[in-house]
Write a protein that holds these residues in place. Structure first.
Motif, PDB file in Angstrom:
ATOM      1  N   ARG A 190       0.858  -1.188   0.000  1.00 37.01           N
ATOM      2  CA  ARG A 190       0.000   0.000   0.000  1.00 37.01           C
ATOM      3  C   ARG A 190       0.895   1.239   0.000  1.00 37.01           C
ATOM      4  N   ASP A 192       1.138   3.991  -1.797  1.00 36.79           N
ATOM      5  CA  ASP A 192       0.596   5.354  -1.867  1.00 36.79           C
ATOM      6  C   ASP A 192       0.233   5.867  -0.473  1.00 36.79           C
ATOM      7  N   GLU A 193      -0.365   4.996   0.322  1.00 40.26           N
ATOM      8  CA  GLU A 193      -0.729   5.387   1.687  1.00 40.26           C
ATOM      9  C   GLU A 193       0.517   5.617   2.539  1.00 40.26           C
ATOM     10  N   ALA A 195       3.450   6.585   1.422  1.00 35.38           N
ATOM     11  CA  ALA A 195       4.056   7.844   0.974  1.00 35.38           C
ATOM     12  C   ALA A 195       3.327   9.046   1.568  1.00 35.38           C
ATOM     13  N   LYS A 196       2.006   8.946   1.660  1.00 36.98           N
ATOM     14  CA  LYS A 196       1.218  10.050   2.219  1.00 36.98           C
ATOM     15  C   LYS A 196       1.576  10.285   3.681  1.00 36.98           C
ATOM     16  N   LEU A 197       1.745   9.202   4.439  1.00 36.40           N
ATOM     17  CA  LEU A 197       2.148   9.354   5.836  1.00 36.40           C
ATOM     18  C   LEU A 197       3.552   9.940   5.922  1.00 36.40           C
ATOM     19  N   ASP A 199       4.980  11.919   3.933  1.00 37.30           N
ATOM     20  CA  ASP A 199       5.014  13.313   3.485  1.00 37.30           C
ATOM     21  C   ASP A 199       4.674  14.310   4.586  1.00 37.30           C
ATOM     22  N   GLU A 200       4.171  13.830   5.706  1.00 38.08           N
ATOM     23  CA  GLU A 200       3.860  14.765   6.797  1.00 38.08           C
ATOM     24  C   GLU A 200       5.126  15.226   7.531  1.00 38.08           C
ATOM     25  N   GLN A 217      10.794   3.346   1.968  1.00 40.66           N
ATOM     26  CA  GLN A 217      10.164   3.368   0.648  1.00 40.66           C
ATOM     27  C   GLN A 217      11.113   2.847  -0.425  1.00 40.66           C
TER      28      GLN A 217
END
Length: 265
Positions: A190, A192-193, A195-197, A199-200, A217
């Motif tokens: 998963r 994309d999820e 990467a989103k975490l 990015d914070e 990653q």
């Protein structure tokens, strides 16, 4: 799971915190599991600053508390030396005094984790949770058992729940839970999820979370060279103690070799 150097820890501080509940959450890890958890916030609510004795040891007299304190002194030394059998022997004696004290079962789980007997460790953590259902340290350790045995879906559920239910946890604790969340997502494909975490976070965090998130990653994408570049970058900024738990998170999922890593530090 690989045994790594522990952060500064003192079970006596926790013992006194449980007698007089006043301290902030601070996760102290040995071999990836929490051995001691200093608490001032639990489930998002500030703990009482009254000098109240923890219910499981409230019946003990001062002499018994002193004996229990002596066992915890020895356990502190043994835990830092990762001498699991010695810990278990001390805990057997301590449990004769305080058989319902959840901290002792948590410590037994930590000892079995050092021995890599994760089934026994999980059983001890489950007993600890039955005695103290909201204890963050025990919840973390149960999630860790799923993490180190490759049950990433269940570990992810538990990690996310802890973060959601404890919004006031210190940054250090939050970052460590978050990096394990990111790794679980990557292992579950998963990306994309994950990467989103990741990015914070920014390169200016007080922990290696930004660099290790990116290393994870790259490992997941199969680019070990780039991943190790992120690790080296973090090592150029943070000291060994700051790096330990983050490297352990990568070791536990097989992305870096503990022997090679130890020689490179």
């Amino acid at each position: 799971m690989w045994c790594v150097p522990v952060m500064n820890s003192d079970p006596l501080l926790l013992f006194n915190a449980m007698r007089h509940q006043t301290l902030l959450i601070r996760l102290i890890l040995v071999c990836g599991v929490v051995v001691f958890c200093f608490k001032g916030y639990l489930m998002g609510q500030e703990a009482s600053t009254a000098r109240s004795v923890h219910p499981s040891i409230a019946h003990l007299d001062e002499a018994q508390l002193t004996i229990l304190e002596g066992h915890l002194k020895e356990i502190r030394v043994l835990a830092n030396a990762r001498r699991a059998q010695g810990m278990l022997a001390q805990l057997d004696d301590a449990m004769k005094i305080a058989p319902k004290y959840h901290l002792l079962y948590n410590l037994r789980g930590a000892a079995y984790s050092i021995l890599r007997d994760f089934e026994s460790a999980k059983r001890e953590f489950e007993v600890a949770q039955s005695l103290e259902p909201k204890a963050l340290d025990v919840r973390f350790n149960l999630a860790e058992m799923d993490y180190v045995t490759g049950n990433y879906a269940e570990a992810l559920v538990q990690l996310t729940s802890m973060i959601t239910e404890n919004p006031k946890m210190p940054t250090e604790t939050y970052h460590l839970l978050r990096i394990k969340e990111i790794i679980c997502l990557l292992k579950l494909e998963r990306g994309d999820e994950a990467a989103k975490l990741g990015d914070e976070f920014t390169p200016y965090e007080d922990t290696p979370v930004y660099h290790i998130a990116r290393a994870a990653q790259e490992f997941a994408a199969g680019d070990e060279v780039e991943a190790r570049g992120w690790i080296r970058s973090a090592q150029g900024i943070f000291n060994t103690n700051q790096m330990t738990n983050y490297l352990d998170a990568l070791i536990e999922v097989g992305w870096i070799d503990p022997f090679i890593e130890a020689n490179q530090q």
